[in-house]
Design a protein around this motif. Structure first.
Motif, short mmCIF file in Angstrom:
data_model
loop_
_atom_site.label_atom_id
_atom_site.label_comp_id
_atom_site.label_asym_id
_atom_site.label_seq_id
_atom_site.Cartn_x
_atom_site.Cartn_y
_atom_site.Cartn_z
N PHE A 141 -41.08 25.27 35.10
CA PHE A 141 -42.18 25.43 36.07
C PHE A 141 -43.41 24.65 35.64
CE2 PHE A 141 -45.20 28.59 34.14
CZ PHE A 141 -44.54 28.77 32.93
N ARG A 142 -43.42 24.16 34.38
CA ARG A 142 -44.56 23.32 33.94
C ARG A 142 -44.22 21.84 34.09
NH1 ARG A 142 -45.01 27.64 29.59
NH2 ARG A 142 -42.90 26.93 29.20
N ALA A 178 -42.14 25.03 41.22
CA ALA A 178 -43.37 25.80 40.99
C ALA A 178 -43.01 27.27 40.85
CB ALA A 178 -44.34 25.62 42.16
N ARG A 179 -43.67 27.95 39.90
CA ARG A 179 -43.49 29.40 39.79
C ARG A 179 -44.64 30.06 40.52
NH1 ARG A 179 -42.86 31.72 33.91
NH2 ARG A 179 -40.78 30.84 34.15
N VAL A 180 -44.31 30.97 41.41
CA VAL A 180 -45.31 31.65 42.24
C VAL A 180 -45.32 33.12 41.88
CG1 VAL A 180 -46.11 32.05 44.60
CG2 VAL A 180 -44.84 29.95 44.06
N SER A 188 -48.67 28.96 33.27
CA SER A 188 -48.49 29.49 31.91
C SER A 188 -47.58 30.70 32.00
CB SER A 188 -49.85 29.90 31.31
OG SER A 188 -50.41 30.93 32.11
N GLY A 189 -46.95 31.01 30.85
CA GLY A 189 -46.03 32.15 30.83
C GLY A 189 -44.73 31.76 30.16
N ALA A 190 -43.83 32.72 30.11
CA ALA A 190 -42.53 32.49 29.46
C ALA A 190 -41.75 31.40 30.20
CB ALA A 190 -41.74 33.79 29.44
#
Ligand SMILES: Nc1ncnc2c1ncn2[C@@H]1O[C@H](COP(=O)(O)OP(=O)(O)O)[C@@H](O)[C@H]1O
Ligand SMILES: Cc1cn([C@H]2C[C@H](O)[C@@H](COP(=O)(O)O)O2)c(=O)[nH]c1=O
Length: 243
Positions: A141-142, A178-180, A188-190
Motif C-alpha cells: 500500500f506504500r 491504496a489502503r483505505v 503508514s501501518g503494518a
C-alpha cells in the motif's frame, strides 16, 4: 544441432545413461490487487493436472480465510496454508514421503513469502525439477515491493505482469494499491493487513470488530496514488478536488 533454448545440463551427453530430465522453471506472475492472479493460478493448475501432472497448491491469507485459493470469478480450490515459518522444501519432501508426486507447485499470495522461502522454491526447481508457478502482488500500500516479490524478481526464470487491466476511478490503468481505513487513504501501518477491494460493509458493520475500523483496498493509477485521491470529488490531503 542442439536446441539452444534447452540448457545443456538438461541434454544428456552422448553415452550418458541419465534419463533426460526436462528442465523446470520458476515463473512469477504479478500485478495489483484484483488483476486476475488467483484466477490464473487456478487455470494453470487445471491445465497442468489434466495432462496427468501432480500439483501442490499453497497459499497464505487467502480472502476466504480458508486454506484455499479463491478467485473473484468464483473458482476456488483447496490449498495448503503456509506461513513465514514453513519450510517449502520439507513440505514437498513430506508429500514425496507419502508417495505423492509433486510435478509442479502453485504458490498464490507469493508476495507474503520470505526471501528464504523464495530461495527454497528456486532450489526445488534446480535440484528436484519441480516447476513452480508463483502469483503475487507487485507493491504494497506504500507502493514498495514486498520482500517476497523482490526476491522473485531477482531470481525467477520468467516474470510476467498480468495482462488484465484494473482501472483507476479516472479510467487510467490502475497499478498501485491504496489502503483505505474508515474512508481515508493511509500510508503508514503494518505491511500485511488481509482485506479485499470489496465495497465497504454496510453502515454500522466493520471489517474489524476488535477495533471498529473498516479496511479495504482500492487500485489507483500512479498519479492518484501519489495525490491520495480516491475519487473525482474526494480530494487527497491538501489537494483541491479536481473533476
Ligand atoms: N462477475 C465476473 N465476471 C467476469 N469476470 C470477473 C467477475 N468478477 C471478477 N472478475 C474478474 O476477476 C478478476 C479478479 O480476479 P482474481 O483472481 O480474484 O484477482 P486477484 O487474485 O489478482 O486479486 C477481475 O479483474 C475481473 O477481471
Ligand atoms: C496492498 C496490500 C495488500 N495486502 C493484502 C490484501 C489481500 O488480502 C492480499 C492481496 O489479495 P489479492 O486480491 O489476491 O491480490 O494482500 C496486504 O496485506 N498489504 C498490502 O499492502
Amino acid at each position: 544441432m542442439s536446441d539452444p533454448s534447452v540448457p545443456l545440463a538438461a541434454v544428456p551427453a552422448a553415452g550418458d545413461r541419465r534419463r533426460a530430465v526436462a528442465p523446470a522453471h520458476l515463473r512469477f506472475f504479478h500485478g495489483p490487487m484484483d488483476c486476475g492472479k488467483s484466477t490464473l493460478a487456478l487455470q494453470v493448475d487445471h491445465n497442468q493436472s489434466r495432462q496427468g501432472r501432480s500439483g501442490l497448491l499453497v497459499t497464505q491469507g487467502d480472502r476466504s480465510a480458508e486454506p484455499r485459493i479463491s478467485s473473484r470469478v468464483g473458482l476456488s480450490r483447496d490449498a495448503v496454508e503456509i506461513d513465514p515459518g514453513t519450510d517449502l522444501t520439507l513440505l514437498v519432501r513430506s508429500h514425496w514421503a507419502d508417495g505423492r508426486r509433486v510435478d509442479y507447485l502453485i504458490v498464490d499470495e507469493a508476495q507474503f513469502l520470505t526471501p528464504a522461502q523464495v530461495d527454497q522454491l528456486a532450489e526445488l526447481v534446480d535440484a528436484s525439477h519441480v516447476d513452480v508457478y508463483a502469483f503475487g502482488l507487485t507493491t504494497d500500500f506504500r507502493a514498495r515491493l514486498f520482500a517476497g516479490t523482490q526476491r522473485l524478481l531477482e531470481v525467477a526464470d520468467d516474470v510476467q505482469r498480468i495482462q488484465v487491466e484494473v482501472l483507476c476511478w479516472c479510467g487510467l490503468p490502475g497499478l498501485l494499491n491504496a489502503r483505505v481505513v474508515d474512508g481515508a487513504m493511509v500510508r503508514s501501518g503494518a505491511t500485511v493487513v488481509v482485506a479485499d477491494t470489496a465495497p465497504t460493509p454496510a453502515p454500522g458493520e466493520t471489517d474489524d470488530p476488535a477495533t471498529g475500523t473498516e479496511v479495504h483496498y482500492q487500485v489507483l493509477c500512479r498519479r492518484h496514488h501519489v495525490l491520495g485521491q480516491l475519487g473525482p470529488t474526494a480530494a487527497g490531503p491538501g489537494q483541491l478536488a479536481l473533476s
